[in-house]
Enzyme design. Structure first.
Site, PDB file in Angstrom:
ATOM      1  N   GLU A 142      -3.411   5.850   4.032  1.00 12.06           N
ATOM      2  CA  GLU A 142      -2.934   4.866   3.062  1.00 12.06           C
ATOM      3  C   GLU A 142      -3.949   4.636   1.944  1.00 12.06           C
ATOM      4  O   GLU A 142      -5.160   4.703   2.173  1.00 12.06           O
ATOM      5  CB  GLU A 142      -2.708   3.525   3.770  1.00 12.06           C
ATOM      6  N   GLY A 169      -2.189  -5.575  15.443  1.00 10.48           N
ATOM      7  CA  GLY A 169      -2.075  -4.146  15.792  1.00 10.48           C
ATOM      8  C   GLY A 169      -0.835  -3.468  15.240  1.00 10.48           C
ATOM      9  O   GLY A 169      -0.838  -2.269  14.988  1.00 10.48           O
ATOM     10  N   ARG A 224       0.831  -1.207   0.000  1.00  8.03           N
ATOM     11  CA  ARG A 224       0.000   0.000   0.000  1.00  8.03           C
ATOM     12  C   ARG A 224       0.867   1.260   0.000  1.00  8.03           C
ATOM     13  O   ARG A 224       2.016   1.255   0.441  1.00  8.03           O
ATOM     14  CB  ARG A 224      -0.982  -0.011   1.160  1.00  8.03           C
ATOM     15  N   ASP A 281      -6.716  -4.772  28.570  1.00  6.36           N
ATOM     16  CA  ASP A 281      -6.413  -3.494  27.917  1.00  6.36           C
ATOM     17  C   ASP A 281      -5.823  -2.581  28.981  1.00  6.36           C
ATOM     18  O   ASP A 281      -6.214  -2.665  30.153  1.00  6.36           O
ATOM     19  CB  ASP A 281      -7.704  -2.876  27.344  1.00  6.36           C
ATOM     20  N   LYS A 294       5.785   0.664  14.371  1.00  6.91           N
ATOM     21  CA  LYS A 294       4.603   0.339  15.204  1.00  6.91           C
ATOM     22  C   LYS A 294       4.474  -1.187  15.275  1.00  6.91           C
ATOM     23  O   LYS A 294       3.956  -1.816  14.360  1.00  6.91           O
ATOM     24  CB  LYS A 294       3.368   0.965  14.551  1.00  6.91           C
ATOM     25  N   THR A 351      -9.724   5.445  15.627  1.00  7.73           N
ATOM     26  CA  THR A 351      -8.323   5.257  15.218  1.00  7.73           C
ATOM     27  C   THR A 351      -8.265   4.978  13.718  1.00  7.73           C
ATOM     28  O   THR A 351      -7.414   5.506  13.006  1.00  7.73           O
ATOM     29  CB  THR A 351      -7.699   4.072  15.992  1.00  7.73           C
ATOM     30  N   ASP A 388       1.125  -2.476  12.378  1.00  5.09           N
ATOM     31  CA  ASP A 388       0.843  -2.456  10.941  1.00  5.09           C
ATOM     32  C   ASP A 388       1.426  -1.240  10.247  1.00  5.09           C
ATOM     33  O   ASP A 388       0.920  -0.803   9.212  1.00  5.09           O
ATOM     34  CB  ASP A 388      -0.678  -2.551  10.698  1.00  5.09           C
ATOM     35  N   ARG A 435     -13.767  -7.373   7.704  1.00  3.49           N
ATOM     36  CA  ARG A 435     -12.855  -8.135   6.840  1.00  3.49           C
ATOM     37  C   ARG A 435     -11.564  -8.503   7.560  1.00  3.49           C
ATOM     38  O   ARG A 435     -10.982  -9.562   7.327  1.00  3.49           O
ATOM     39  CB  ARG A 435     -12.607  -7.426   5.505  1.00  3.49           C
ATOM     40  N   ALA A 484     -11.825  -0.817  19.074  1.00  3.82           N
ATOM     41  CA  ALA A 484     -12.883  -0.943  18.058  1.00  3.82           C
ATOM     42  C   ALA A 484     -12.872  -2.300  17.339  1.00  3.82           C
ATOM     43  O   ALA A 484     -13.919  -2.836  16.991  1.00  3.82           O
ATOM     44  CB  ALA A 484     -12.749   0.196  17.048  1.00  3.82           C
ATOM     45  N   THR A 532      -3.647  -3.851  19.698  1.00  2.94           N
ATOM     46  CA  THR A 532      -3.483  -2.577  20.399  1.00  2.94           C
ATOM     47  C   THR A 532      -3.131  -1.501  19.378  1.00  2.94           C
ATOM     48  O   THR A 532      -2.750  -1.803  18.247  1.00  2.94           O
ATOM     49  CB  THR A 532      -2.352  -2.673  21.443  1.00  2.94           C
TER      50      THR A 532
HETATM   51  P1  NAD Z   1      -8.542   1.379  19.076  1.00  7.28           P
HETATM   52  O1  NAD Z   1      -7.763   2.619  19.292  1.00  7.28           O
HETATM   53  O2  NAD Z   1     -10.025   1.452  19.017  1.00  7.28           O
HETATM   54  O3  NAD Z   1      -8.167   0.314  20.215  1.00  7.28           O
HETATM   55  C1  NAD Z   1      -6.853   0.037  20.608  1.00  7.28           C
HETATM   56  C2  NAD Z   1      -6.864  -0.402  22.076  1.00  7.28           C
HETATM   57  O4  NAD Z   1      -5.523  -0.778  22.431  1.00  7.28           O
HETATM   58  C3  NAD Z   1      -7.285   0.721  23.033  1.00  7.28           C
HETATM   59  O5  NAD Z   1      -8.374   0.286  23.816  1.00  7.28           O
HETATM   60  C4  NAD Z   1      -6.026   0.948  23.882  1.00  7.28           C
HETATM   61  O6  NAD Z   1      -6.306   1.309  25.220  1.00  7.28           O
HETATM   62  C5  NAD Z   1      -5.342  -0.400  23.787  1.00  7.28           C
HETATM   63  N1  NAD Z   1      -3.909  -0.395  24.080  1.00  7.28           N
HETATM   64  C6  NAD Z   1      -2.968   0.508  23.683  1.00  7.28           C
HETATM   65  N2  NAD Z   1      -1.765   0.152  24.171  1.00  7.28           N
HETATM   66  C7  NAD Z   1      -1.945  -1.001  24.868  1.00  7.28           C
HETATM   67  C8  NAD Z   1      -1.081  -1.861  25.606  1.00  7.28           C
HETATM   68  N3  NAD Z   1       0.210  -1.593  25.713  1.00  7.28           N
HETATM   69  N4  NAD Z   1      -1.611  -2.964  26.181  1.00  7.28           N
HETATM   70  C9  NAD Z   1      -2.940  -3.244  26.085  1.00  7.28           C
HETATM   71  N5  NAD Z   1      -3.806  -2.458  25.414  1.00  7.28           N
HETATM   72  C10 NAD Z   1      -3.318  -1.354  24.814  1.00  7.28           C
HETATM   73  O7  NAD Z   1      -7.962   0.716  17.735  1.00  7.28           O
HETATM   74  P2  NAD Z   1      -8.618  -0.423  16.825  1.00  7.28           P
HETATM   75  O8  NAD Z   1      -9.452   0.176  15.756  1.00  7.28           O
HETATM   76  O9  NAD Z   1      -9.184  -1.489  17.695  1.00  7.28           O
HETATM   77  O10 NAD Z   1      -7.304  -0.966  16.123  1.00  7.28           O
HETATM   78  C11 NAD Z   1      -6.343  -1.692  16.876  1.00  7.28           C
HETATM   79  C12 NAD Z   1      -5.078  -1.825  16.057  1.00  7.28           C
HETATM   80  O11 NAD Z   1      -5.329  -2.684  14.944  1.00  7.28           O
HETATM   81  C13 NAD Z   1      -4.578  -0.504  15.478  1.00  7.28           C
HETATM   82  O12 NAD Z   1      -3.188  -0.435  15.660  1.00  7.28           O
HETATM   83  C14 NAD Z   1      -4.939  -0.574  14.014  1.00  7.28           C
HETATM   84  O13 NAD Z   1      -4.050   0.161  13.213  1.00  7.28           O
HETATM   85  C15 NAD Z   1      -4.821  -2.071  13.778  1.00  7.28           C
HETATM   86  N6  NAD Z   1      -5.613  -2.575  12.659  1.00  7.28           N
HETATM   87  C16 NAD Z   1      -5.054  -3.539  11.894  1.00  7.28           C
HETATM   88  C17 NAD Z   1      -5.759  -4.085  10.835  1.00  7.28           C
HETATM   89  C18 NAD Z   1      -5.145  -5.175  10.022  1.00  7.28           C
HETATM   90  O14 NAD Z   1      -5.671  -5.516   8.967  1.00  7.28           O
HETATM   91  N7  NAD Z   1      -4.072  -5.784  10.474  1.00  7.28           N
HETATM   92  C19 NAD Z   1      -7.055  -3.616  10.549  1.00  7.28           C
HETATM   93  C20 NAD Z   1      -7.619  -2.655  11.373  1.00  7.28           C
HETATM   94  C21 NAD Z   1      -6.887  -2.143  12.431  1.00  7.28           C
END
Ligand code: NAD
Length: 354
Positions: free
Chosen positions: A71, A240, A60, A176, A246, A99, A242, A127, A154, A216
């Site tokens: 992205e 998380g 991407r 969390d 990070k 986020t 990605d 997905r 989320a 996370t």
């Molecule tokens: P979000 O911000 O809604 O939730 C993230 C949670 O992680 C929060 O509740 C936060 O308090 C918690 N957190 C942060 N640091 C932490 C730690 N050290 N220990 C425990 N918990 C911790 O985000 P989201 O929408 O749920 O997305 C989560 C992650 O997944 C993001 O980094 C996002 O970029 C990634 N993501 C990846 C894909 C993929 O295809 N791989 C798709 C969507 C989102």
């Protein structure tokens, strides 16, 4: 299952582009049922992983800032072309914003005209969960029913639901850093067929779990899991980390695991394996799905899905929505494309509208 069309459309078919709003996406999910939606998405994603080699693929295109990333994710199978716009801003939740937000489009390669525009914030959560569970169905140890969920934001309920529907997970150990996030998951998933345990540390969450999901959000090289928390035979679903800079896992875990990825050129930049040398061995999941490479080979092996999210999964999700909305009213027609009576008289159309 219908394929994207490359036939000559009539002008009236091309004038308007169906648009699925957030509201209509929620209506679609409820009309199908979230379980059926997740199963359907997983089936479409698996089907496209089986056709992996015919796709036009690229890592991407990411635009980074100090606070997040924006992205574009394109893919084409030669008949349809799709892209998703997605952001990742971990600081957003503190400001009352998501986020991750996204929207996407699928077009007919024959005309180049879009055939669907849709919200993809919900669709991305669905997905991503469908992809994680489809992968775990192949890699997780046999009979795995307990999952640690570290990061309860989320994505988390979508992940949990997909693992229940597709893999039979019925016990969740939740952690969390923000207890209110865990409280929200408990409220949302009560009565949904899970045994839920709130944990006070990631160590406690991983106790007795056969699957560990880390989701996370923090824009740093974090260590959510250390080596001592990962016993033999575990499947890790790390989604998380990605982005460059990070990550979630200590590199020692990578040394002990067999690592599976979506598209290696993208994951080497964005995934957990960015911590490792460029020639660190990984297996692309499509090769396991078609039976060309082994998945889990023993009950003691640690399998790690270093999931970053790849454009083909969004292509599949867009294809799924396009195939489902046809007979419904879950869309609005958008006047998105100029449609002069004489295709060369674009200026005349503008003049006549004066
Ligand atoms: P979000 O911000 O809604 O939730 C993230 C949670 O992680 C929060 O509740 C936060 O308090 C918690 N957190 C942060 N640091 C932490 C730690 N050290 N220990 C425990 N918990 C911790 O985000 P989201 O929408 O749920 O997305 C989560 C992650 O997944 C993001 O980094 C996002 O970029 C990634 N993501 C990846 C894909 C993929 O295809 N791989 C798709 C969507 C989102």
């Amino acid at each position: 299952m219908s394929k994207p069309t490359m036939s000559k459309p009539t002008p009236s078919q091309t004038a308007f582009v169906p648009f699925v709003s957030v509201d209509n996406m929620m209506r679609l999910v409820h009309s199908l049922g979230i379980e059926e939606m997740l199963k359907g998405l997983a089936a479409y994603i698996e089907e496209d992983f089986r056709r992996w080699e015919l796709f036009d693929k690229t890592p991407r295109v990411a635009s980074h800032s100090k606070v997040g990333v924006i992205e574009l994710m394109p893919a084409s199978d030669g008949e349809a072309y799709a892209f998703k716009y997605v952001n990742g801003h971990p600081k957003n939740t503190r400001e009352g914003l998501q986020t991750v937000t996204a929207f996407g489009l699928i077009a007919d390669v024959y005309t180049g005209y879009p055939v669907l525009l849709t919200e993809m914030t919900l669709l991305t959560a669905l997905r991503t969960a469908a992809t994680s569970a489809m992968v775990a169905r192949v890699l997780a140890p046999e009979g795995a029913r307990t999952m640690a969920m570290i990061g309860n934001g989320a994505q988390s309920e979508f992940q949990a639901t997909a693992f229940r529907v597709l893999c039979g997970v019925d016990t969740l150990r939740l952690y969390d850093v923000d207890p209110s996030a865990t409280g929200k998951v408990v409220r949302n998933l009560s009565g949904e067929g899970f045994d839920l345990t709130i944990c006070r540390s990631p160590e406690e969450a991983t106790e007795g779990a056969q699957i560990i999901t880390t989701c996370t959000a923090d824009k740093q090289l974090a260590t959510i899991l250390t080596d001592n928390m990962v016993g033999t035979g575990i499947h890790i679903n790390a989604i998380g980390g990605d982005c460059p800079g990070k990550t979630e896992l200590h590199r020692d875990i990578l040394m002990r695991s067999d690592v599976f990825v979506e598209y290696a050129p993208q994951t080497r930049v964005e995934g957990e394996i960015q911590q490792m040398p460029d020639d660190f061995p990984v297996t692309e999941m499509w090769e396991v799905i078609i039976g060309a490479k082994p998945g889990r080979a023993s009950q003691s092996q640690i399998t790690l899905f270093d999931g970053v999210g790849f454009a083909i999964e969004d292509f599949s999700a867009l294809r799924f929505v396009r195939d489902r909305i046809g007979e419904t009213d879950f869309f609005q027609n958008l006047d998105m494309l100029a449609d002069p009576d004489d295709p060369r008289d674009l200026f005349g159309m503008l003049r006549r509208a004066r």
